[in-house]
Motif scaffolding. Structure first.
Motif, PDB file in Angstrom:
ATOM      1  N   ARG A 157       0.835  -1.205   0.000  1.00 37.21           N
ATOM      2  CA  ARG A 157       0.000   0.000   0.000  1.00 37.21           C
ATOM      3  C   ARG A 157       0.867   1.251   0.000  1.00 37.21           C
ATOM      4  O   ARG A 157       0.624   2.197  -0.766  1.00 37.21           O
ATOM      5  CB  ARG A 157      -0.923  -0.009   1.214  1.00 37.21           C
ATOM      6  CG  ARG A 157      -1.883   1.201   1.246  1.00 37.21           C
ATOM      7  CD  ARG A 157      -2.637   1.287   2.566  1.00 37.21           C
ATOM      8  NE  ARG A 157      -3.404   0.096   2.823  1.00 37.21           N
ATOM      9  CZ  ARG A 157      -3.224  -0.714   3.865  1.00 37.21           C
ATOM     10  NH1 ARG A 157      -2.253  -0.453   4.754  1.00 37.21           N
ATOM     11  NH2 ARG A 157      -3.966  -1.776   4.036  1.00 37.21           N
ATOM     12  N   ASP A 158       1.902   1.251   0.830  1.00 37.94           N
ATOM     13  CA  ASP A 158       2.779   2.415   0.921  1.00 37.94           C
ATOM     14  C   ASP A 158       3.505   2.663  -0.402  1.00 37.94           C
ATOM     15  O   ASP A 158       3.621   3.813  -0.860  1.00 37.94           O
ATOM     16  CB  ASP A 158       3.800   2.222   2.042  1.00 37.94           C
ATOM     17  CG  ASP A 158       3.167   2.232   3.430  1.00 37.94           C
ATOM     18  OD1 ASP A 158       2.003   2.673   3.542  1.00 37.94           O
ATOM     19  OD2 ASP A 158       3.837   1.785   4.382  1.00 37.94           O
ATOM     20  N   ALA A 159       4.008   1.595  -1.007  1.00 33.09           N
ATOM     21  CA  ALA A 159       4.730   1.741  -2.277  1.00 33.09           C
ATOM     22  C   ALA A 159       3.801   2.220  -3.385  1.00 33.09           C
ATOM     23  O   ALA A 159       4.168   3.070  -4.209  1.00 33.09           O
ATOM     24  CB  ALA A 159       5.378   0.417  -2.664  1.00 33.09           C
ATOM     25  N   LEU A 160       2.590   1.677  -3.416  1.00 38.34           N
ATOM     26  CA  LEU A 160       1.613   2.080  -4.428  1.00 38.34           C
ATOM     27  C   LEU A 160       1.279   3.564  -4.293  1.00 38.34           C
ATOM     28  O   LEU A 160       1.273   4.310  -5.285  1.00 38.34           O
ATOM     29  CB  LEU A 160       0.350   1.228  -4.293  1.00 38.34           C
ATOM     30  CG  LEU A 160      -0.807   1.565  -5.227  1.00 38.34           C
ATOM     31  CD1 LEU A 160      -0.404   1.383  -6.690  1.00 38.34           C
ATOM     32  CD2 LEU A 160      -2.028   0.696  -4.899  1.00 38.34           C
ATOM     33  N   GLN A 161       1.007   4.011  -3.076  1.00 39.36           N
ATOM     34  CA  GLN A 161       0.654   5.412  -2.866  1.00 39.36           C
ATOM     35  C   GLN A 161       1.817   6.345  -3.181  1.00 39.36           C
ATOM     36  O   GLN A 161       1.639   7.409  -3.784  1.00 39.36           O
ATOM     37  CB  GLN A 161       0.169   5.601  -1.428  1.00 39.36           C
ATOM     38  CG  GLN A 161      -1.149   4.903  -1.133  1.00 39.36           C
ATOM     39  CD  GLN A 161      -1.553   4.999   0.321  1.00 39.36           C
ATOM     40  OE1 GLN A 161      -0.802   5.493   1.171  1.00 39.36           O
ATOM     41  NE2 GLN A 161      -2.763   4.537   0.646  1.00 39.36           N
ATOM     42  N   LYS A 162       3.028   5.948  -2.807  1.00 42.06           N
ATOM     43  CA  LYS A 162       4.202   6.776  -3.067  1.00 42.06           C
ATOM     44  C   LYS A 162       4.440   6.957  -4.555  1.00 42.06           C
ATOM     45  O   LYS A 162       4.627   8.092  -5.040  1.00 42.06           O
ATOM     46  CB  LYS A 162       5.433   6.139  -2.421  1.00 42.06           C
ATOM     47  CG  LYS A 162       6.737   6.847  -2.762  1.00 42.06           C
ATOM     48  CD  LYS A 162       7.927   6.117  -2.167  1.00 42.06           C
ATOM     49  CE  LYS A 162       9.244   6.760  -2.599  1.00 42.06           C
ATOM     50  NZ  LYS A 162      10.421   6.036  -2.015  1.00 42.06           N
ATOM     51  N   ARG A 163       4.422   5.871  -5.303  1.00 45.25           N
ATOM     52  CA  ARG A 163       4.715   5.954  -6.732  1.00 45.25           C
ATOM     53  C   ARG A 163       3.572   6.607  -7.508  1.00 45.25           C
ATOM     54  O   ARG A 163       3.813   7.331  -8.477  1.00 45.25           O
ATOM     55  CB  ARG A 163       4.998   4.557  -7.277  1.00 45.25           C
ATOM     56  CG  ARG A 163       6.208   3.887  -6.660  1.00 45.25           C
ATOM     57  CD  ARG A 163       7.446   4.766  -6.723  1.00 45.25           C
ATOM     58  NE  ARG A 163       8.657   4.038  -6.334  1.00 45.25           N
ATOM     59  CZ  ARG A 163       9.854   4.576  -6.280  1.00 45.25           C
ATOM     60  NH1 ARG A 163      10.022   5.874  -6.536  1.00 45.25           N
ATOM     61  NH2 ARG A 163      10.906   3.856  -5.933  1.00 45.25           N
ATOM     62  N   ARG A 164       2.352   6.380  -7.064  1.00 47.99           N
ATOM     63  CA  ARG A 164       1.228   7.039  -7.743  1.00 47.99           C
ATOM     64  C   ARG A 164       1.284   8.549  -7.537  1.00 47.99           C
ATOM     65  O   ARG A 164       0.987   9.323  -8.448  1.00 47.99           O
ATOM     66  CB  ARG A 164      -0.092   6.463  -7.238  1.00 47.99           C
ATOM     67  CG  ARG A 164      -1.315   7.076  -7.903  1.00 47.99           C
ATOM     68  CD  ARG A 164      -2.510   6.155  -7.820  1.00 47.99           C
ATOM     69  NE  ARG A 164      -2.353   5.008  -8.693  1.00 47.99           N
ATOM     70  CZ  ARG A 164      -2.987   3.842  -8.532  1.00 47.99           C
ATOM     71  NH1 ARG A 164      -3.792   3.674  -7.504  1.00 47.99           N
ATOM     72  NH2 ARG A 164      -2.807   2.854  -9.382  1.00 47.99           N
ATOM     73  N   ALA A 165       1.690   8.977  -6.342  1.00 47.87           N
ATOM     74  CA  ALA A 165       1.819  10.416  -6.078  1.00 47.87           C
ATOM     75  C   ALA A 165       2.902  11.045  -6.945  1.00 47.87           C
ATOM     76  O   ALA A 165       2.864  12.256  -7.218  1.00 47.87           O
ATOM     77  CB  ALA A 165       2.131  10.643  -4.600  1.00 47.87           C
ATOM     78  N   GLN A 166       3.852  10.224  -7.412  1.00 43.71           N
ATOM     79  CA  GLN A 166       4.904  10.706  -8.300  1.00 43.71           C
ATOM     80  C   GLN A 166       4.473  10.705  -9.764  1.00 43.71           C
ATOM     81  O   GLN A 166       5.257  11.059 -10.644  1.00 43.71           O
ATOM     82  CB  GLN A 166       6.163   9.845  -8.132  1.00 43.71           C
ATOM     83  CG  GLN A 166       6.795   9.953  -6.757  1.00 43.71           C
ATOM     84  CD  GLN A 166       7.917   8.949  -6.553  1.00 43.71           C
ATOM     85  OE1 GLN A 166       7.949   7.894  -7.182  1.00 43.71           O
ATOM     86  NE2 GLN A 166       8.850   9.272  -5.661  1.00 43.71           N
ATOM     87  N   GLY A 167       3.235  10.286 -10.010  1.00 42.63           N
ATOM     88  CA  GLY A 167       2.714  10.257 -11.371  1.00 42.63           C
ATOM     89  C   GLY A 167       3.201   9.087 -12.199  1.00 42.63           C
ATOM     90  O   GLY A 167       3.184   9.151 -13.436  1.00 42.63           O
ATOM     91  N   LEU A 168       3.612   7.994 -11.540  1.00 42.73           N
ATOM     92  CA  LEU A 168       4.155   6.844 -12.252  1.00 42.73           C
ATOM     93  C   LEU A 168       3.092   5.774 -12.489  1.00 42.73           C
ATOM     94  O   LEU A 168       2.087   5.713 -11.779  1.00 42.73           O
ATOM     95  CB  LEU A 168       5.316   6.244 -11.455  1.00 42.73           C
ATOM     96  CG  LEU A 168       6.489   7.200 -11.207  1.00 42.73           C
ATOM     97  CD1 LEU A 168       7.505   6.560 -10.288  1.00 42.73           C
ATOM     98  CD2 LEU A 168       7.132   7.599 -12.523  1.00 42.73           C
ATOM     99  N   TRP A 169       3.346   4.947 -13.491  1.00 47.27           N
ATOM    100  CA  TRP A 169       2.468   3.821 -13.822  1.00 47.27           C
ATOM    101  C   TRP A 169       2.894   2.633 -12.962  1.00 47.27           C
ATOM    102  O   TRP A 169       4.025   2.171 -13.050  1.00 47.27           O
ATOM    103  CB  TRP A 169       2.592   3.483 -15.300  1.00 47.27           C
ATOM    104  CG  TRP A 169       1.491   2.648 -15.880  1.00 47.27           C
ATOM    105  CD1 TRP A 169       0.362   3.092 -16.495  1.00 47.27           C
ATOM    106  CD2 TRP A 169       1.425   1.210 -15.923  1.00 47.27           C
ATOM    107  NE1 TRP A 169      -0.403   2.026 -16.917  1.00 47.27           N
ATOM    108  CE2 TRP A 169       0.231   0.861 -16.579  1.00 47.27           C
ATOM    109  CE3 TRP A 169       2.263   0.195 -15.470  1.00 47.27           C
ATOM    110  CZ2 TRP A 169      -0.155  -0.452 -16.801  1.00 47.27           C
ATOM    111  CZ3 TRP A 169       1.888  -1.133 -15.674  1.00 47.27           C
ATOM    112  CH2 TRP A 169       0.693  -1.440 -16.333  1.00 47.27           C
TER     113      TRP A 169
END
Length: 202
Positions: free
Chosen positions: A89-101
């Motif tokens: 969950r943490d990794a998903l939220q972090k990378r999504r906030a960076q605009g990554l796929w």
């Protein structure tokens, strides 16, 4: 990703698929490699200082009788201890906030079988005991679907899921197209059906 600036990033999904969760027994070790028996009864030889495909050394799951008695019962119920939901969950939220796929990754039934029973037993059983192969693939397809659902519901939906399966080598397929069509592809269709839920792509 952080070094090369890639816009596709893995954020989790690699839950423990071995029937005996968390099991690992070191059978032999040198400065260069280690032989470890996993929770599916397979002894695999890994390099210690470089990456590479593990060498197949020994397998205990050599028949449907062994599968039924020693391994299958441990795969019938979802087990949250097989995955790190919070880290995903943490990794998903972090990378999504960076605009990554974002993507989850895993193997599926073919590679799981190879690391459980080995190539020789797998290839022979596809022809000599297709009933076992159907049961193995049915059990593991239900297992993968149940654990992916937990990740989707509790860690979040990624933009995609990558399943890594080697169905052939440089000279061709590991088995005939007919065998794939009868024993493997129906389960691929089923897992892809789960992973193709429209809401999985926000």
């Amino acid at each position: 990703m952080d070094v090369f600036g890639l816009d596709i990033v893995a954020v989790g999904g690699w839950f423990d698929v071995n029937p005996h969760r968390g099991f690992g027994e070191v059978l032999e070790e040198t400065d260069e490699w280690r032989v470890t028996r996993n929770g599916a009864g397979a002894a695999l030889k890994y390099w210690k200082n470089k990456s590479g495909t593990p060498e197949h050394v020994d397998f205990l799951m050599t028949s449907r009788k062994v599968w039924d008695a020693e391994y299958r019962p441990h795969l019938l119920e979802p087990d949250r201890q097989r995955m790190n939901i919070q880290a995903t969950r943490d990794a998903l939220q972090k990378r999504r906030a960076q605009g990554l796929w974002t993507q989850y990754g895993h193997m599926f039934i073919w590679e799981t079988a190879r690391q459980s029973m080995g190539d020789i037993c797998l290839y022979e059983s596809l022809l000599l005991d297709p009933g076992w192969m159907h049961d193995y693939n049915r059990t593991y397809t239900d297992f993968f679907k149940a654990h992916f659902r937990i990740l989707f519901e509790e860690a979040g939906l990624p933009d995609g899921v990558r399943l890594c399966e080697d169905l052939g080598y440089r000279n061709g397929l590991f088995c005939s197209p007919r065998v794939l069509e009868e024993l493997i592809f129906p389960y691929y269709k089923e897992i892809v059906g789960l992973l193709s839920i429209p809401t999985a792509c926000p």
